[in-house]
Design a protein around this motif. Sequence first.
Motif, mmCIF file in Angstrom:
data_model
loop_
_atom_site.group_PDB
_atom_site.id
_atom_site.type_symbol
_atom_site.label_atom_id
_atom_site.label_comp_id
_atom_site.label_asym_id
_atom_site.label_seq_id
_atom_site.Cartn_x
_atom_site.Cartn_y
_atom_site.Cartn_z
ATOM 1 N N LEU A 182 14.148 23.586 3.076
ATOM 2 C CA LEU A 182 14.698 22.278 2.734
ATOM 3 C C LEU A 182 15.316 22.241 1.348
ATOM 4 C CD1 LEU A 182 11.838 20.025 4.021
ATOM 5 C CD2 LEU A 182 14.174 20.105 4.868
ATOM 6 N N TYR A 183 14.722 23.054 0.452
ATOM 7 C CA TYR A 183 15.175 22.998 -0.941
ATOM 8 C C TYR A 183 16.182 24.104 -1.261
ATOM 9 C CZ TYR A 183 11.275 19.860 -1.702
ATOM 10 O OH TYR A 183 10.417 18.822 -1.656
ATOM 11 N N ARG A 184 16.299 25.054 -0.332
ATOM 12 C CA ARG A 184 17.061 26.264 -0.650
ATOM 13 C C ARG A 184 18.475 25.933 -1.112
ATOM 14 N NH1 ARG A 184 15.584 30.159 3.639
ATOM 15 N NH2 ARG A 184 13.585 30.104 2.570
ATOM 16 N N ASP A 185 19.098 24.942 -0.472
ATOM 17 C CA ASP A 185 20.475 24.535 -0.804
ATOM 18 C C ASP A 185 20.757 24.500 -2.297
ATOM 19 O OD1 ASP A 185 20.992 24.167 1.722
ATOM 20 O OD2 ASP A 185 21.494 21.993 1.586
ATOM 21 N N ARG A 186 19.900 23.751 -2.982
ATOM 22 C CA ARG A 186 20.191 23.499 -4.392
ATOM 23 C C ARG A 186 20.183 24.769 -5.233
ATOM 24 N NH1 ARG A 186 14.847 20.596 -6.522
ATOM 25 N NH2 ARG A 186 16.231 20.301 -8.297
ATOM 26 N N TYR A 187 19.465 25.811 -4.759
ATOM 27 C CA TYR A 187 19.438 27.077 -5.504
ATOM 28 C C TYR A 187 20.565 27.983 -5.044
ATOM 29 C CZ TYR A 187 14.948 25.149 -6.641
ATOM 30 O OH TYR A 187 13.977 24.316 -7.060
ATOM 31 N N VAL A 188 20.773 27.994 -3.726
ATOM 32 C CA VAL A 188 21.809 28.887 -3.166
ATOM 33 C C VAL A 188 23.168 28.529 -3.760
ATOM 34 C CG1 VAL A 188 23.060 29.487 -1.062
ATOM 35 C CG2 VAL A 188 20.568 29.421 -1.063
ATOM 36 N N VAL A 189 23.463 27.238 -3.846
ATOM 37 C CA VAL A 189 24.776 26.810 -4.326
ATOM 38 C C VAL A 189 25.013 27.302 -5.750
ATOM 39 C CG1 VAL A 189 26.138 24.799 -5.005
ATOM 40 C CG2 VAL A 189 24.932 24.818 -2.823
ATOM 41 N N ILE A 190 23.991 27.130 -6.588
ATOM 42 C CA ILE A 190 24.175 27.541 -7.984
ATOM 43 C C ILE A 190 24.222 29.067 -8.089
ATOM 44 C CG2 ILE A 190 23.098 27.517 -10.281
ATOM 45 C CD1 ILE A 190 22.231 24.671 -9.634
ATOM 46 N N LEU A 191 23.350 29.713 -7.278
ATOM 47 C CA LEU A 191 23.367 31.184 -7.280
ATOM 48 C C LEU A 191 24.745 31.695 -6.872
ATOM 49 C CD1 LEU A 191 21.666 33.807 -7.565
ATOM 50 C CD2 LEU A 191 21.236 33.647 -5.103
ATOM 51 N N THR A 192 25.281 31.109 -5.818
ATOM 52 C CA THR A 192 26.599 31.531 -5.324
ATOM 53 C C THR A 192 27.658 31.294 -6.404
ATOM 54 O OG1 THR A 192 25.854 30.726 -3.198
ATOM 55 C CG2 THR A 192 28.175 31.297 -3.361
ATOM 56 N N ALA A 193 27.594 30.124 -7.017
ATOM 57 C CA ALA A 193 28.602 29.783 -8.024
ATOM 58 C C ALA A 193 28.573 30.770 -9.188
ATOM 59 C CB ALA A 193 28.364 28.372 -8.522
ATOM 60 N N ILE A 194 27.358 31.066 -9.680
ATOM 61 C CA ILE A 194 27.341 31.962 -10.851
ATOM 62 C C ILE A 194 27.676 33.401 -10.437
ATOM 63 C CG2 ILE A 194 25.755 30.510 -12.209
ATOM 64 C CD1 ILE A 194 23.609 32.587 -11.762
ATOM 65 N N THR A 195 27.343 33.736 -9.181
ATOM 66 C CA THR A 195 27.686 35.094 -8.715
ATOM 67 C C THR A 195 29.206 35.242 -8.637
ATOM 68 O OG1 THR A 195 25.661 35.038 -7.428
ATOM 69 C CG2 THR A 195 27.196 36.814 -6.946
ATOM 70 N N ILE A 196 29.850 34.242 -8.031
ATOM 71 C CA ILE A 196 31.316 34.299 -7.922
ATOM 72 C C ILE A 196 31.935 34.378 -9.322
ATOM 73 C CG2 ILE A 196 33.375 32.954 -7.285
ATOM 74 C CD1 ILE A 196 31.728 31.934 -4.869
ATOM 75 N N THR A 197 31.402 33.561 -10.227
ATOM 76 C CA THR A 197 31.917 33.561 -11.601
ATOM 77 C C THR A 197 31.748 34.943 -12.232
ATOM 78 O OG1 THR A 197 31.171 31.294 -11.697
ATOM 79 C CG2 THR A 197 31.835 32.291 -13.773
ATOM 80 N N ALA A 198 30.570 35.547 -11.951
ATOM 81 C CA ALA A 198 30.305 36.863 -12.537
ATOM 82 C C ALA A 198 31.277 37.911 -11.997
ATOM 83 C CB ALA A 198 28.866 37.272 -12.226
ATOM 84 N N VAL A 199 31.498 37.801 -10.675
ATOM 85 C CA VAL A 199 32.420 38.765 -10.054
ATOM 86 C C VAL A 199 33.820 38.557 -10.633
ATOM 87 C CG1 VAL A 199 33.498 39.434 -7.876
ATOM 88 C CG2 VAL A 199 31.045 38.955 -7.960
ATOM 89 N N TRP A 200 34.172 37.315 -10.754
ATOM 90 C CA TRP A 200 35.482 36.941 -11.318
ATOM 91 C C TRP A 200 35.612 37.502 -12.739
ATOM 92 C CZ3 TRP A 200 37.409 31.206 -10.604
ATOM 93 C CH2 TRP A 200 38.776 31.109 -10.922
#
Length: 774
Positions: A182-200
């Motif tokens: 139920l709570y995973r969303d809020r972490y996954v979104v931020i994890l994804t965002a910072i990962t994409i930023t890191a890759v970028w």
Amino acid sequence: MMWFVVAASLLAVVTFFCLVRTERSDKEIAPYVSHCLFWLFIPIVSNIVLSLSPDVTVCRFCYTVFFISTTVLRYYLAEFVFKYCNIEIKKPYLRYSMIAVTAFDIISIAMNYVFSHVFRVTADTGIIEPLPDHTRMLFEGDKVHIHFEPLGYYKIHLIISLFLFGVSFIGLLIKCIKTSKLYRDRYVVILTAITITAVWDAFHVFTNSPVDRSILGMCLCGIFIYNYAMEYIPSVLLDEMKKTVLYSISDGILFFDEDRNCIFANSAAMLQLDMKDASMGFEKLLSLTGEEREKSKDYTSKAMTCSRIENGEEYIYDVELHKLHDMQGKLIGSFAKITDTTERTKREELNRYLATHDRLTGIYNTDRLYEAVREVLRDNPDKDFYIVASDIKEFKLVNDRYGRDYADKLLIRIANLFGDKATSPTTRYGRIGSDKFGCLIEKKAYSEQIFISAMNEVPNIDRNLTIPIIMHAGVYEIEDKSMPISAMFDRAFIAIASVKNEAECKVAYYEENARDELLWGQKITEQLDNAILHGQIVPYLQAQVSCEGKVVGAEVLVRWNHPEEGFMPPVKFLSILEKNGMIAKIDQYIWECACRILRRWKFEGREDLYLSVNISPKDFYMIDVPSVIIGLAEKYELDRSKLRLEITESIMMNDIDEKLKTIVRLREAGFIVEMDDFGSGYSSLNMLKDMPVDVLKLDMIFLKDTENNERTKKIMSLIIDLAKSLGVPVIAEGVETVEQVDLLAKMGCDYFQGYYFARPVSLEEYEQKNLNAS
Ligand code: C2E
Ligand code: CA
Ligand code: CA
């Protein structure tokens, strides 16, 4: 290049907006978010300036600010992640090392101005020459104007960035794995965002793009952080929680659409309404509330209490119906809440029952009875009522003799009898005290016979009783309905106190003077001890005379010389003291007086005269009569035959064997026992045969009756004959005339007592008349 400036500017504005909102928030996480946003805002602004400025110095400064601020940003990002993911860092090394590398990186980058070891920024010379690897170019239009060349330390800066970023990444990753779906969303979104930023970012590092555009990603990441940490409440979570609550609460909940179709019912409602799916909800609810289906849709919110019988068990529910409106006030449906109050209601009922009913008998207790009487009187102003109270005579004795269990059974029986006989709808009854019951009954439903027969039925539980169970009832006719109920019952009890013949179940009626009698009784009972102590209780002597006219002895009769009431004969006080048992006190005192007189006479040589004392039937209940009398005779060293004992035949009413034993004991001890008042009450000639007495004392009633009554004369003569044949001398009392003396003498009477010979007189007077004369 232009699009980047525009996009970056937009994001800078949004970031700033988020920063301002975060600053205003009180949330615990707000400072962490705010640090991230601030240190995000700096590099983005420096990046915009970088993109626009052709000046080498400005660009160098902007690069320096950019690198420093992104390092700080990464540090705060990690701090944010710890807080956001609720990760507690137990060992401080991680934080120390983060702070250390961040500080080192900041200082190193700042020192670039001195050592030029991080990067070099140069203006484009226009000469096309081979550029060192990784040199980036800034363009103005399609013209290169600035060269950026990373130097040795730049790699270390990248490693530090990677380290700080890695901390955030791992933190979020662990949280994503561990947390509920139920709570995973809020972490996954931020994890994804910072990962994409890191890759970028990595892309920027490994290609030679002159401006770090990953800053846009970082910005978006910042906005996500703001959103999830500050604004977002996961709707799935909320839904899930609502659902869980709805299903787990014990109240039944049903939702209806505007057409009253049930669109949801929780499990409690399914159970309460006994249905398998929600579609039946509305019909089932109607059948519970017992309402007709309402045609109009304009129904109102309401609350009601309903009950349902299932398998013989009654279930009680509180049902609430509420209309639901949208923001515009339009009806969107309704919901019902059903609370099962069965247990609570039953508990309350039990408590109410216990507070208003007598524990033993289950009928009303005093408080409830009074209240019920008050209600009936209030609701029936034009009907006439009686208050009836009942009381068991000598209940304490019954209790002592037969035990508590038996006494309890008796009380329950009385309560049941009240229940059986109280058939009128306005009758109310209850238990008022240990053995006292009371009831309100309408005048037209009342009959004395009902109560008499009920009272006679009471002892039917056990017929082998040595102590008879005698009940008395007192009746008070209510005249003033506003009188306190307790006062009405008091009057019914006063009526009981006025019952004359105590040996039978009787009903007595309240009369105004009964109250005075009761008060009088209370007064003299309280004063008795003091009266004995102060010599107000005195023995009077009435001579008893032989056939020859010789005084042979005297009966001792009590008098009370009351300081306020004056000189009182026994009728004024004895019956009251008899009722409450205090008579034993006064009797013992009189017996002792008699013994003292006899002792003195003995010393004075007047041993020929005897004294005859009265023993009340009640004395036998209160004290061990033989022991007391024998004790007195011993104390005063008396010739026991000089103390005669007058016992009335009424003592033989019950416990005959025991009484006989007592009489035998007294006679064997040497006392002369007289049967007093023979013929007045229950006497049967038969009793004479069984009762071992020395003297028979004929009641004065015979003499009153004999004047013209031949029949009485015959009976009297028969009694005298019978006594003679048994060898028992007869004494007649109440002899007032010479004719009576003659008649009695003719019949064979041996002794006389009466006004004809002497009235009861004080000791001094008696002695003066009889001792001096002889
Ligand atoms: P009792 O035992 O039958 O006593 C005789 C009563 O008749 C006495 O009344 C006496 O004064 C009265 N009397 C005697 N001769 C005549 C007469 O010729 N004509 C009329 N009309 N009356 C006569 P008293 O003293 O008022 O006592 C009344 C009753 O009180 C006694 O009746 C007795 O039952 C009781 N009593 C009196 N003193 C005591 C006592 O010390 N202890 C107990 N337990 N009872 C007592
Ligand atoms: Ca007597
Ligand atoms: Ca008598």
